[in-house]
Design a protein around this motif. Structure first.
Motif, PDB file in Angstrom:
ATOM      1  N   THR A  53     -55.535  24.831 -44.790  1.00  0.00           N
ATOM      2  CA  THR A  53     -55.179  23.430 -44.513  1.00  0.00           C
ATOM      3  C   THR A  53     -53.669  23.145 -44.511  1.00  0.00           C
ATOM      4  OG1 THR A  53     -55.506  22.999 -46.862  1.00  0.00           O
ATOM      5  CG2 THR A  53     -57.311  22.354 -45.381  1.00  0.00           C
ATOM      6  N   ASN A  54     -52.855  23.948 -45.160  1.00  0.00           N
ATOM      7  CA  ASN A  54     -51.428  23.611 -45.274  1.00  0.00           C
ATOM      8  C   ASN A  54     -50.801  23.342 -43.906  1.00  0.00           C
ATOM      9  OD1 ASN A  54     -48.877  23.308 -46.632  1.00  0.00           O
ATOM     10  ND2 ASN A  54     -48.336  25.355 -45.931  1.00  0.00           N
ATOM     11  N   HIS A  55     -51.173  24.163 -42.925  1.00  0.00           N
ATOM     12  CA  HIS A  55     -50.564  24.051 -41.595  1.00  0.00           C
ATOM     13  C   HIS A  55     -51.007  22.811 -40.815  1.00  0.00           C
ATOM     14  CE1 HIS A  55     -54.462  25.949 -41.100  1.00  0.00           C
ATOM     15  NE2 HIS A  55     -54.475  25.421 -39.895  1.00  0.00           N
ATOM     16  N   LEU A  56     -52.016  22.087 -41.314  1.00  0.00           N
ATOM     17  CA  LEU A  56     -52.448  20.899 -40.570  1.00  0.00           C
ATOM     18  C   LEU A  56     -51.375  19.816 -40.630  1.00  0.00           C
ATOM     19  CD1 LEU A  56     -56.227  20.763 -41.575  1.00  0.00           C
ATOM     20  CD2 LEU A  56     -55.201  21.631 -39.455  1.00  0.00           C
ATOM     21  N   TYR A  57     -50.663  19.733 -41.761  1.00  0.00           N
ATOM     22  CA  TYR A  57     -49.473  18.882 -41.784  1.00  0.00           C
ATOM     23  C   TYR A  57     -48.209  19.719 -41.580  1.00  0.00           C
ATOM     24  CZ  TYR A  57     -45.928  15.536 -42.746  1.00  0.00           C
ATOM     25  OH  TYR A  57     -44.810  14.761 -42.596  1.00  0.00           O
ATOM     26  N   ARG A  58     -48.072  20.795 -42.342  1.00  0.00           N
ATOM     27  CA  ARG A  58     -46.873  21.665 -42.222  1.00  0.00           C
ATOM     28  C   ARG A  58     -47.043  22.578 -41.009  1.00  0.00           C
ATOM     29  NH1 ARG A  58     -42.853  19.571 -45.525  1.00  0.00           N
ATOM     30  NH2 ARG A  58     -44.123  18.186 -46.771  1.00  0.00           N
ATOM     31  N   GLN A  59     -47.082  21.985 -39.846  1.00  0.00           N
ATOM     32  CA  GLN A  59     -47.298  22.760 -38.619  1.00  0.00           C
ATOM     33  C   GLN A  59     -46.185  23.798 -38.475  1.00  0.00           C
ATOM     34  OE1 GLN A  59     -49.620  20.001 -35.495  1.00  0.00           O
ATOM     35  NE2 GLN A  59     -47.475  19.502 -35.558  1.00  0.00           N
ATOM     36  N   GLY A  60     -46.600  25.042 -38.231  1.00  0.00           N
ATOM     37  CA  GLY A  60     -45.602  26.099 -38.021  1.00  0.00           C
ATOM     38  C   GLY A  60     -45.230  26.857 -39.287  1.00  0.00           C
ATOM     39  N   VAL A  61     -45.790  26.466 -40.436  1.00  0.00           N
ATOM     40  CA  VAL A  61     -45.477  27.185 -41.676  1.00  0.00           C
ATOM     41  C   VAL A  61     -46.546  28.256 -41.908  1.00  0.00           C
ATOM     42  CG1 VAL A  61     -45.230  26.996 -44.184  1.00  0.00           C
ATOM     43  CG2 VAL A  61     -44.260  25.236 -42.691  1.00  0.00           C
TER      44      VAL A  61
END
Ligand code: SF4
Ligand code: SF4
Length: 354
Positions: A131-139
């Motif tokens: 889920t982290n990448h759903l807001y932190r796109q590209g991480v």
């Protein structure tokens, strides 16, 4: 507001670069493309040596890197700049906020050694692997995991800030347990204030897009227990004053950076009181960013910290900002961003951490 000799804390935006494209970050347009008003500026070690003399660094208690438009781990000289501050002040608090997904494990070990336990890194990690990448796109999650562990295992003090949305709220407890098992000293359940629009209205969701503009996650508010309490205060304030604008006209200002004797330096090398005032300079949705009221106070030559901080203070710009607070309304010159961020009765920023 304050003088050169009063400053004890520096908030440094070292760069406008970032490997990520978070959809609610002003450096890009909901995740697409770069904000057309910025030039991906970045401060070098040499710039920082011009801005911060050894004598000035010696008077500081804190320097932290964060900012509006970039992530310090992407900047070329971040480690050298931290080292320069530490060299001239052995006890000050050094810190930064980051998405954690760039640089090598070696770099993170070096950072832990430079900070030398008098400081911390705040890792902005909004979920787990799925889920982290759903807001932190590209991480990249593997990088985050590797870097946090490298930093902590080298003696670094880490804090995990978890921004809560509907899509990750079920993982808050699991992430907290993981943070503790890795050795983070703090886990912050952060209640985003970004479901309040620029014109102070509630919003239910925010559509993210990728770098090409294709729709990705639709960000939604979490359940009430994880919502920013300022959301519920909006209606109370509107009932009391008639409108948010009427409140901003009337609100006494309790300036957060005046209290902390803190100064913000932008990646362009401009000295501003805080990230909120600087953050009004380049809103991507304006055709002409200079429609923002903050430009009444910004003369880039006068605010250029590379010419020396004493010179910036001698322009009187910080006192002019403070004087604006006594004007009868924002229309009459009261700086509205100050009323929005530091008005006495409404504070979505502080509510993020409660
Ligand atoms: S990691 Fe920070 S600077 Fe980078 S896009 Fe996200 S919010 Fe913006
Ligand atoms: S927004 Fe205005 S009142 Fe608030 S910290 Fe910045 S300068 Fe001070």
């Amino acid at each position: 507001m304050y003088n050169y000799s009063d400053i004890r804390s520096i908030h440094l935006e070292v760069t406008q670069n970032c490997q990520a494209n978070c959809p609610m970050c002003d450096r890009n347009m909901n995740g697409k493309g770069i904000n057309p008003h910025i030039n991906l500026d970045e401060l070098s070690l040499e710039d920082c040596k011009r801005i911060f003399t050894p004598e000035f660094i010696a008077q500081l208690d804190t320097m932290y890197m964060c900012g509006n438009l970039g992530d310090p781990i992407v900047a070329r000289d971040t480690l050298k700049i931290f080292r320069y501050f530490r060299e001239h002040n052995l006890t000050m608090w050094l810190s930064m906020n980051t998405n954690g997904g760039a640089k090598s494990a070696e770099w993170w070990k070096d950072l832990a050694q430079v900070i030398n336990k008098k400081g911390a890194v705040i890792f902005s990690v909004d979920g787990l692997r799925d889920t982290n990448h759903l807001y932190r796109q590209g991480v990249n999650w593997d990088n985050v995991e590797r870097n946090m562990q490298a930093f902590i295992n080298a003696g670094g003090r880490a804090r995990w800030d978890f921004l809560i949305f509907e899509h990750n709220q079920h993982q808050v407890d699991e992430a907290e347990a993981l943070a503790m098992s890795w050795g983070c000293e703090k886990f912050m359940k952060k209640k985003t204030g970004r479901f309040i629009t620029q014109d102070s209205k509630k919003k239910e969701s925010h559509q993210s897009v990728d770098k090409k503009g294709n729709a990705t996650a639709e960000l939604k508010k979490p359940d009430a227990k994880y919502q920013n309490k300022a959301l519920s205060k909006l209606d109370i304030i509107k009932r009391k004053y008639g409108s948010m604008d009427a409140y901003y006209d009337a609100a006494p200002i309790i300036c957060k950076v005046k209290k902390d004797n803190s100064l913000f330096i932008t990646a362009e090398g401009l000295a501003m009181p805080c990230c909120w005032t600087a953050g009004r300079m380049y809103k991507w949705w304006h055709n002409d960013p200079k429609v923002e009221q903050i430009w009444d106070f910004v003369d880039k030559d006068a605010l250029n910290a590379r010419n020396g901080l004493k010179a910036v203070f001698s322009t009187g710009v910080f006192d002019r900002i403070q004087d604006s607070w006594n004007k009868p309304s924002c229309g009459a010159g009261k700086l509205k961003v100050c009323a929005m961020k530091c008005g006495a009765e409404f504070d979505p920023f502080a509510e993020q951490f409660k």
